[in-house]
Write a protein that holds these residues in place. Structure first.
Motif, PDB file in Angstrom:
ATOM      1  N   ALA A  35       0.813  -1.217   0.000  1.00 47.04           N
ATOM      2  CA  ALA A  35       0.000   0.000   0.000  1.00 47.04           C
ATOM      3  C   ALA A  35       0.848   1.269   0.000  1.00 47.04           C
ATOM      4  CB  ALA A  35      -0.919   0.008   1.221  1.00 47.04           C
ATOM      5  N   THR A  65       0.488   4.603  -2.204  1.00 45.39           N
ATOM      6  CA  THR A  65      -0.883   4.755  -2.703  1.00 45.39           C
ATOM      7  C   THR A  65      -1.842   5.092  -1.579  1.00 45.39           C
ATOM      8  OG1 THR A  65      -1.246   2.392  -2.457  1.00 45.39           O
ATOM      9  CG2 THR A  65      -0.550   3.161  -4.623  1.00 45.39           C
ATOM     10  N   ARG A 120     -15.175   3.100  -4.137  1.00 47.99           N
ATOM     11  CA  ARG A 120     -13.821   2.552  -3.987  1.00 47.99           C
ATOM     12  C   ARG A 120     -12.897   3.555  -3.295  1.00 47.99           C
ATOM     13  NH1 ARG A 120     -14.511  -2.239  -3.454  1.00 47.99           N
ATOM     14  NH2 ARG A 120     -12.265  -2.256  -3.169  1.00 47.99           N
ATOM     15  N   ARG A 171     -11.238   2.406   0.242  1.00 51.10           N
ATOM     16  CA  ARG A 171      -9.786   2.279   0.336  1.00 51.10           C
ATOM     17  C   ARG A 171      -9.197   3.218   1.385  1.00 51.10           C
ATOM     18  NH1 ARG A 171      -5.688   1.834  -4.726  1.00 51.10           N
ATOM     19  NH2 ARG A 171      -3.775   1.945  -3.521  1.00 51.10           N
ATOM     20  N   ALA A 186      -9.855   1.602   4.721  1.00 49.47           N
ATOM     21  CA  ALA A 186      -9.012   0.421   4.946  1.00 49.47           C
ATOM     22  C   ALA A 186      -7.586   0.835   5.276  1.00 49.47           C
ATOM     23  CB  ALA A 186      -9.035  -0.469   3.699  1.00 49.47           C
ATOM     24  N   GLU A 187      -7.063   1.820   4.555  1.00 51.38           N
ATOM     25  CA  GLU A 187      -5.669   2.205   4.780  1.00 51.38           C
ATOM     26  C   GLU A 187      -5.518   3.059   6.047  1.00 51.38           C
ATOM     27  OE1 GLU A 187      -3.718   3.412   1.182  1.00 51.38           O
ATOM     28  OE2 GLU A 187      -4.214   1.514   0.226  1.00 51.38           O
ATOM     29  N   THR A 247     -11.505  12.119  -1.938  1.00 50.18           N
ATOM     30  CA  THR A 247     -11.324  10.724  -2.359  1.00 50.18           C
ATOM     31  C   THR A 247     -12.067  10.451  -3.670  1.00 50.18           C
ATOM     32  OG1 THR A 247     -13.232   9.851  -1.136  1.00 50.18           O
ATOM     33  CG2 THR A 247     -11.124   9.894   0.034  1.00 50.18           C
ATOM     34  N   ARG A 289      -8.048   7.446  -7.851  1.00 50.49           N
ATOM     35  CA  ARG A 289      -7.033   7.558  -6.797  1.00 50.49           C
ATOM     36  C   ARG A 289      -6.143   8.787  -6.934  1.00 50.49           C
ATOM     37  NH1 ARG A 289      -9.853   4.601  -5.582  1.00 50.49           N
ATOM     38  NH2 ARG A 289     -10.299   6.491  -4.462  1.00 50.49           N
TER      39      ARG A 289
END
Ligand SMILES: [Fe+2]
Ligand SMILES: [Fe+2]
Length: 357
Positions: free
Chosen positions: A19, A22, A63, A67, A70-71, A268, A301
């Motif tokens: 990860a 990113t 997404r 993400r 999660a990160e 995001t 992203r």
């Protein structure tokens, strides 16, 4: 001034190596003269969760938020809390707010929410309140006073009388360059609340204000604007060090007005380009460095990054880590008395946007 940490410092543990490079969120660190008081918080903003029909939502925006969440959960040191900077939903529906809240609920952290216009103008924040609580509030954390404002209000006539349906009102405010929109404002009632809230805070206390729209006047046509910005700024002026951190603009911006440093965070969902008149504005506004347009607007992203705040100097230093793009650092230049881009401020060092990828 503390050196900014690399993203590698924040992501530890199995799977994290993949990860690194990113990280789709804003990481903020408050560094104090006494390092035992240092703490970090993460900042996620402008996810624009958009309902299509049934249980279908726009995948790219989903997404982006999934993400980021999660990160954020992988970050070490673990952030003390997470800010969400507004525009969780695209059109303020229960389906969108519920879906967004469900994704945010996976965070292992306390989350503080900021109201965005996309969250508000369908039911004037009613359902948002059920999920997240007050529209504006303050809190103290390890010696810093934090204030969250609802900066996306507007004239009562526009809000209550002009539109035949709530859905139309929402759509009119959701457009970037819609002449039927109306300038954002904090409003008298909330300014009075802010005045009282700040009255009891020592003026040497570092102050960080979170808003959705910038508490400054950047470009009215796109509502990169807060109509009563000067009146809010006047309330922040007695503080030695005041900082305003805002979403909404989906791009890197920074400015200095008197003692107040302004810094924007990334979205995001997608980045906005810089408005041209902003580049031409002859006033306090920052000199544009590298424009925020991108080669592939559907590469979700690319609009994201994390920032680092150094309160040992009393000022915000932002490290923007961009996907498919050159990382940027915007830090307070004490000699010049304002934030600047450490690489691209000098016109001779600027590069064309398409070379930037
Ligand atoms: Fe937004
Ligand atoms: Fe917004």
């Amino acid at each position: 001034m503390t050196d900014s940490p690399s993203r590698r410092d924040f992501l530890k543990g199995a799977g994290a190596a993949a990860a690194v490079g990113t990280l789709p969120l804003s990481m903020v660190k408050l560094a104090f003269a006494d390092p035992s008081q240092d703490f970090t918080f993460a900042y996620i903003s402008d996810s624009h969760i958009q309902h299509i029909k049934g249980n279908e939502f726009v995948r790219n925006w989903d997404r982006g938020l999934i993400r980021a969440v999660a990160e954020t959960n992988l970050l070490r040191p673990k952030p003390d809390f997470v800010m969400f900077g507004g525009d969780l939903a695209q059109l303020g529906t229960k389906a969108e707010l519920d879906h967004g809240a469900e994704m945010l609920a996976k965070l292992d952290h306390k989350v503080h929410m900021v109201m965005g216009e996309h969250d508000y103008y369908l039911d004037l924040g009613e359902y948002w309140s059920k999920l997240f609580g007050d529209h504006y509030y303050s809190f103290d954390h390890k010696g810093v006073h934090f204030v969250v404002l609802n900066s996306i209000l507007t004239f009562d006539e526009w809000t209550y009388e002009r539109w035949p349906t709530a859905e139309q009102r929402m759509l009119e405010m959701a457009g970037l360059d819609n002449p039927n929109g109306s300038p954002f404002m904090v409003g008298e009632k909330q300014r009075e609340w802010l005045r009282k809230d700040l009255e009891k805070v020592d003026k040497k206390t570092p102050l960080v204000v979170f808003s959705h729209s910038p508490i400054q006047k950047i470009y009215k046509g796109w509502n990169f604007w807060t109509d009563d910005a000067e009146q809010v700024q006047a309330l922040l002026k007695p503080f030695d060090r005041a900082n305003v951190v805002y979403g909404h603009v989906h791009q890197i911006q920074y400015n200095q007005i008197d003692n107040i440093s302004f810094n924007a965070v990334m979205a995001t969902a997608w980045p906005w380009p810089y408005p041209q008149s902003y580049a031409q504005a002859d006033q306090h506004l920052p000199v544009l460095t590298v424009p925020m347009n991108r080669a592939d607007p559907f590469f979700e992203r690319d609009a994201t990054g994390w920032q680092f705040i150094d309160v040992a100097t009393g000022r915000v230093a932002m490290d923007y880590n961009l996907y498919n793009n050159t990382n940027r650092r915007v830090a307070f230049n004490a000699a010049k008395g304002h934030p600047e881009d450490t690489s691209f401020q000098d016109p001779a060092r600027r590069i064309a946007p398409q070379v930037h990828y």
